[in-house]
Design a protein around this motif. Structure first.
Motif, PDB file in Angstrom:
ATOM      1  N   GLY A  50       0.897  -1.279  -0.052  1.00  0.00           N
ATOM      2  CA  GLY A  50       0.085   0.083  -0.191  1.00  0.00           C
ATOM      3  C   GLY A  50       0.858   1.129   0.045  1.00  0.00           C
ATOM      4  O   GLY A  50       1.843   1.266  -0.580  1.00  0.00           O
ATOM      5  N   THR A  51       0.351   2.185   0.748  1.00  0.00           N
ATOM      6  CA  THR A  51       0.848   3.658   0.639  1.00  0.00           C
ATOM      7  C   THR A  51       1.381   3.877   2.322  1.00  0.00           C
ATOM      8  O   THR A  51       0.591   3.763   3.144  1.00  0.00           O
ATOM      9  N   LEU A  52       2.577   4.518   2.569  1.00  0.00           N
ATOM     10  CA  LEU A  52       3.071   4.863   3.907  1.00  0.00           C
ATOM     11  C   LEU A  52       3.224   6.385   3.509  1.00  0.00           C
ATOM     12  O   LEU A  52       3.901   7.007   2.795  1.00  0.00           O
ATOM     13  N   PHE A  53       2.406   7.039   4.692  1.00  0.00           N
ATOM     14  CA  PHE A  53       2.571   8.831   4.376  1.00  0.00           C
ATOM     15  C   PHE A  53       3.346   9.127   5.588  1.00  0.00           C
ATOM     16  O   PHE A  53       2.868   8.723   6.880  1.00  0.00           O
ATOM     17  N   LEU A  54       4.421   9.601   5.541  1.00  0.00           N
ATOM     18  CA  LEU A  54       5.295  10.203   6.386  1.00  0.00           C
ATOM     19  C   LEU A  54       5.105  11.755   6.610  1.00  0.00           C
ATOM     20  O   LEU A  54       5.675  12.527   5.590  1.00  0.00           O
ATOM     21  N   ASP A  55       4.392  12.254   7.615  1.00  0.00           N
ATOM     22  CA  ASP A  55       3.923  13.566   7.910  1.00  0.00           C
ATOM     23  C   ASP A  55       5.258  14.290   8.844  1.00  0.00           C
ATOM     24  O   ASP A  55       5.842  13.566   9.591  1.00  0.00           O
ATOM     25  N   GLU A  56       5.477  15.650   8.465  1.00  0.00           N
ATOM     26  CA  GLU A  56       6.519  16.482   9.124  1.00  0.00           C
ATOM     27  C   GLU A  56       7.715  15.772   9.105  1.00  0.00           C
ATOM     28  O   GLU A  56       8.473  15.665  10.032  1.00  0.00           O
ATOM     29  N   ILE A  57       8.022  15.289   7.684  1.00  0.00           N
ATOM     30  CA  ILE A  57       9.545  14.683   7.660  1.00  0.00           C
ATOM     31  C   ILE A  57      10.574  15.561   7.807  1.00  0.00           C
ATOM     32  O   ILE A  57      11.860  14.956   8.149  1.00  0.00           O
ATOM     33  N   GLY A  58      10.476  16.749   7.901  1.00  0.00           N
ATOM     34  CA  GLY A  58      11.522  17.763   8.043  1.00  0.00           C
ATOM     35  C   GLY A  58      12.019  17.862   9.645  1.00  0.00           C
ATOM     36  O   GLY A  58      12.829  18.600   9.798  1.00  0.00           O
ATOM     37  N   ASP A  59      11.121  17.211  10.497  1.00  0.00           N
ATOM     38  CA  ASP A  59      11.453  17.180  11.664  1.00  0.00           C
ATOM     39  C   ASP A  59      12.211  16.090  12.220  1.00  0.00           C
ATOM     40  O   ASP A  59      12.479  16.038  13.556  1.00  0.00           O
ATOM     41  N   ILE A  60      12.745  15.375  11.696  1.00  0.00           N
ATOM     42  CA  ILE A  60      13.299  13.857  12.037  1.00  0.00           C
ATOM     43  C   ILE A  60      14.912  14.498  12.380  1.00  0.00           C
ATOM     44  O   ILE A  60      15.366  15.353  11.641  1.00  0.00           O
ATOM     45  N   SER A  61      15.394  13.739  13.320  1.00  0.00           N
ATOM     46  CA  SER A  61      16.755  14.033  13.751  1.00  0.00           C
ATOM     47  C   SER A  61      17.817  13.515  12.603  1.00  0.00           C
ATOM     48  O   SER A  61      17.564  12.833  11.687  1.00  0.00           O
ATOM     49  N   ALA A  62      18.995  13.873  12.645  1.00  0.00           N
ATOM     50  CA  ALA A  62      19.953  13.760  11.568  1.00  0.00           C
ATOM     51  C   ALA A  62      20.256  12.217  11.678  1.00  0.00           C
ATOM     52  O   ALA A  62      20.504  11.803  10.576  1.00  0.00           O
ATOM     53  N   SER A  63      20.330  11.622  12.741  1.00  0.00           N
ATOM     54  CA  SER A  63      20.666  10.256  12.783  1.00  0.00           C
ATOM     55  C   SER A  63      19.681   9.383  12.294  1.00  0.00           C
ATOM     56  O   SER A  63      19.937   8.280  11.607  1.00  0.00           O
ATOM     57  N   PHE A  64      18.504   9.719  12.225  1.00  0.00           N
ATOM     58  CA  PHE A  64      17.330   9.071  11.885  1.00  0.00           C
ATOM     59  C   PHE A  64      17.062   9.102  10.297  1.00  0.00           C
ATOM     60  O   PHE A  64      16.784   8.191   9.763  1.00  0.00           O
ATOM     61  N   GLN A  65      17.706  10.324   9.964  1.00  0.00           N
ATOM     62  CA  GLN A  65      17.693  10.619   8.297  1.00  0.00           C
ATOM     63  C   GLN A  65      18.503   9.564   7.651  1.00  0.00           C
ATOM     64  O   GLN A  65      18.092   8.987   6.499  1.00  0.00           O
ATOM     65  N   ALA A  66      19.675   9.061   8.320  1.00  0.00           N
ATOM     66  CA  ALA A  66      20.492   8.254   7.524  1.00  0.00           C
ATOM     67  C   ALA A  66      20.034   6.866   7.566  1.00  0.00           C
ATOM     68  O   ALA A  66      19.761   5.917   6.793  1.00  0.00           O
ATOM     69  N   LYS A  67      18.979   6.371   8.601  1.00  0.00           N
ATOM     70  CA  LYS A  67      18.299   5.097   8.928  1.00  0.00           C
ATOM     71  C   LYS A  67      17.245   4.989   7.800  1.00  0.00           C
ATOM     72  O   LYS A  67      17.001   3.995   7.007  1.00  0.00           O
ATOM     73  N   LEU A  68      16.501   6.192   7.547  1.00  0.00           N
ATOM     74  CA  LEU A  68      15.519   6.277   6.599  1.00  0.00           C
ATOM     75  C   LEU A  68      16.017   6.381   5.187  1.00  0.00           C
ATOM     76  O   LEU A  68      15.522   5.529   4.330  1.00  0.00           O
ATOM     77  N   LEU A  69      17.164   6.860   4.854  1.00  0.00           N
ATOM     78  CA  LEU A  69      17.580   6.931   3.680  1.00  0.00           C
ATOM     79  C   LEU A  69      17.946   5.608   3.264  1.00  0.00           C
ATOM     80  O   LEU A  69      17.736   5.233   2.018  1.00  0.00           O
ATOM     81  N   ARG A  70      18.560   4.690   3.845  1.00  0.00           N
ATOM     82  CA  ARG A  70      18.852   3.197   3.463  1.00  0.00           C
ATOM     83  C   ARG A  70      17.557   2.587   3.260  1.00  0.00           C
ATOM     84  O   ARG A  70      17.426   1.802   2.176  1.00  0.00           O
ATOM     85  N   VAL A  71      16.685   2.639   4.074  1.00  0.00           N
ATOM     86  CA  VAL A  71      15.185   2.077   3.679  1.00  0.00           C
ATOM     87  C   VAL A  71      14.537   2.606   2.275  1.00  0.00           C
ATOM     88  O   VAL A  71      14.109   1.742   1.555  1.00  0.00           O
ATOM     89  N   LEU A  72      14.465   3.797   1.907  1.00  0.00           N
ATOM     90  CA  LEU A  72      14.084   4.426   0.780  1.00  0.00           C
ATOM     91  C   LEU A  72      14.865   3.894  -0.316  1.00  0.00           C
ATOM     92  O   LEU A  72      14.581   3.780  -1.579  1.00  0.00           O
ATOM     93  N   GLN A  73      16.197   3.799  -0.149  1.00  0.00           N
ATOM     94  CA  GLN A  73      17.057   3.195  -1.373  1.00  0.00           C
ATOM     95  C   GLN A  73      16.835   1.775  -1.551  1.00  0.00           C
ATOM     96  O   GLN A  73      16.925   1.524  -2.631  1.00  0.00           O
ATOM     97  N   GLU A  74      16.904   0.798  -0.388  1.00  0.00           N
ATOM     98  CA  GLU A  74      17.016  -0.613  -0.501  1.00  0.00           C
ATOM     99  C   GLU A  74      15.645  -1.253  -0.495  1.00  0.00           C
ATOM    100  O   GLU A  74      15.605  -2.361  -0.995  1.00  0.00           O
ATOM    101  N   ARG A  75      14.619  -0.364   0.119  1.00  0.00           N
ATOM    102  CA  ARG A  75      13.343  -0.925   0.361  1.00  0.00           C
ATOM    103  C   ARG A  75      13.512  -2.339   1.036  1.00  0.00           C
ATOM    104  O   ARG A  75      12.606  -3.166   0.925  1.00  0.00           O
TER     105      ARG A  75
END
Length: 562
Positions: free
Chosen positions: A296-321
């Motif tokens: 389905g669809t995942l909606f991540l609201d207020e994405i600009g408020d996540i921390s720098a360390s979590f940004q790196a974790k999220l980037l891997r998921v977006l790249q590799e699924r």
């Protein structure tokens, strides 16, 4: 003899009346001509009749016939000047043939001369005129001419019938031409103007929202990541749901996560899930939102408020699924369509080192900018009516807006956007004493608007609309918060209580480090502060009313009247 002529005249008159009535019943000339010929054959004992019309290729082709078989009708084709029919069309003169068998010009194309051996077959042919030119031919044939009255009467009758048919053809072609012109115009306008797109649960007829709807309809069928941008309260979650509902994933889950509402550790567990015993209180395995939204669809609201360390974790998921649950080592693969939203200026955050540039490029694939409510004022009346109808339904009320109330709503700056409009409608409808909501029912009319101090406040974390070049005007300085009007600055025609309102407006002015930056913004700020009274706004900005009027005109600011 006289009685016979009277009877014949009455019969001809009745025939003309019936034919004219038949031709007027429809614009389908094939149908009405056939019905008219059928009446004439029965009224005058004629054997067969047909009508041929001219085509653009200089041929005459059968339009309709009575007494002919389908095969015989298909043979009703003549060139101009060919046979008796072609000659009548060419010279525009009636023809009377006593016996077609002895006429060398008769072509016998439909076999009419072979059906009654030994009996003379008489043929009468008359041209059909329309708009001063010959457009077709009407022909009939009959038997036993020696037992009938003179054929001059029949030729005169056919001439009148042909005249009626010509007028019917002219009307039909005029209407057809007008219809074709209209259809061409509709097709042309259809290419220029796109039909209004609509989305369920979203009110939007303004041009900015129509552009958003077009983008939503275009991006929805794809799997592409979408970034929704806009100020708080512009309806980003509603648009995200619309993208999901218009996509092939609409039957699967739509999962929403507000990233600003969770700490980093909770957000990681919420998105990726956790294994049993991974932390205190983790009594069992728990799937995260990524797994729950698989397919389905995942909606991540207020994405600009996540921390720098979590940004790196999220980037891997977006790249590799793929990802690992908290406390686990098993890789989990997911098929998820991502929609993200923010009201932050991500470009400024990337420049300041607060947001990873690689994550910015990963999520900013298709960006849709949602306009603030003040830039889509055409939608305010419909939205306000929608909220009022919902209030009436939920509370058993029958309140309605007056024209003056709607002018107040469309004139407000709406810093809170759709959310503030909804609250304002509900609050005003609740406190209204009668069914009619007037302009005096709104808190802003008595300087009691709770969000008025937010009008034009500088919001560094918000995505602001594109503004005109911030050209400062030296003659329009921003007054400090402590500034107060001097007695000399008050105009002689001030109303009682005006000085107090002015002092209150100045007292609530934003500090110098949060003032509007552009000339246009400062002018609107002052006008909003002073209820769109130019004299008051001029005193607030310490300029003359004449300078104020010139500045408003130069910046194209329309003075709102309540």
């Amino acid at each position: 003899m006289v009685n016979t002529q009277v009877i014949e005249s009455r019969r001809e008159l009745n025939a003309i009346y019936e034919v004219s009535k038949t031709l007027a019943t429809s614009l389908d000339v094939t149908k009405t001509f056939r019905e008219a010929l059928n009446y004439l054959l029965h009224a005058f004992d004629w054997r067969r009749a047909f009508v041929v019309l001219a085509e653009p290729d200089a041929h005459l082709r059968g339009l309709c016939a009575v007494g002919l078989t389908r095969e015989e009708q298909q043979r009703l084709q003549f060139r101009t000047g060919e046979g008796i029919v072609g000659r009548v069309f060419a010279n525009g003169i009636q023809a009377y043939v006593p016996d077609v068998r002895s006429e060398p010009l008769f072509l016998n194309r439909t076999g009419g001369a072979d059906q009654s051996p030994g009996i003379a077959v008489t043929m009468l042919v008359t041209p059909i005129h329309a708009d001063r030119r010959t457009v077709g031919v009407l022909a009939i044939d009959c038997l036993n001419p020696d037992q009938r009255r003179g054929f001059s009467y029949d030729l005169q009758l056919l001439k009148m019938v042909a005249t009626l048919m010509g007028q019917a053809l002219l009307l039909h072609r005029s209407v057809s031409a007008a219809h074709d012109t209209l259809q061409d115009e509709v097709r042309r306008m259809g290419k220029v103007l796109k039909p209004n797109q609509q989305i369920d649960q979203v009110v939007g007829i303004s041009k900015p929202m129509q552009e958003v709807f077009d983008q939503v309809h275009q991006v929805a069928p794809a799997r592409t990541t979408v970034l929704l941008r806009g100020e708080s309260g512009t309806g980003k979650e509603v648009i995200a749901r619309a993208i999901h509902n218009l996509s092939p994933r609409k039957r699967e889950a739509f999962v929403r996560v507000n990233c600003a509402a969770l700490t980093e550790s909770l957000l990681e567990s919420e998105l990726f899930g956790h294994e049993k015993g991974s932390f205190t209180g983790a009594q069992g395995q728990r799937k995260g939102r990524f797994e729950l939204s698989h397919g389905g669809t995942l909606f991540l609201d207020e994405i600009g408020d996540i921390s720098a360390s979590f940004q790196a974790k999220l980037l891997r998921v977006l790249q590799e699924r793929e990802f690992e649950r908290v406390g686990g080592s098993t890789v989990v693969k997911v098929d998820v369509r991502l929609i993200l939203a923010t009201n932050r200026n991500l470009e400024r955050m990337v420049q300041a080192g607060e947001f990873r540039a690689d994550l910015y490029y990963r999520i900013n694939v298709v960006s849709i900018q949602l306009p603030p409510l003040r830039e889509r004022r055409d939608d305010i009346p419909a939205m306000a009516q929608h909220f009022l109808e919902r209030f009436n339904h939920e509370n058993g009320r029958n309140t309605r807006f007056s024209a003056s109330a709607m002018r107040v709503l469309t004139s407000c700056y709406w810093p809170g956007n759709v959310r503030e409009l909804e609250n304002c409608v509900e609050r005003t409808a609740t406190m209204a004493h009668g069914d009619a909501i007037t302009d005096l029912a709104f808190p802003c009319r008595e300087n009691r608007c709770l969000t008025q101090v937010l009008h034009h406040i500088e919001r560094e974390d918000a995505v602001r609309p594109t503004r005109l070049a911030d050209i400062p005007i030296a003659e329009v300085p921003m007054p400090p918060a402590s500034a107060a009007p001097t007695p000399e600055s008050a105009a002689p025609h001030d109303e009682p209580g005006e000085s107090a309102a002015q002092a209150d407006a100045e007292a609530t002015a934003p500090p110098a480090d949060g003032k509007p930056e552009g000339e246009r913004e400062r002018l609107i700020w002052a006008m909003e502060r002073c209820g769109w009274v130019q004299a008051k706004a001029a005193r607030l900005l310490k300029i003359s009313p004449r300078q104020m009027g010139y500045a408003l005109q130069k910046n194209g600011i329309e003075v709102r009247k309540f």
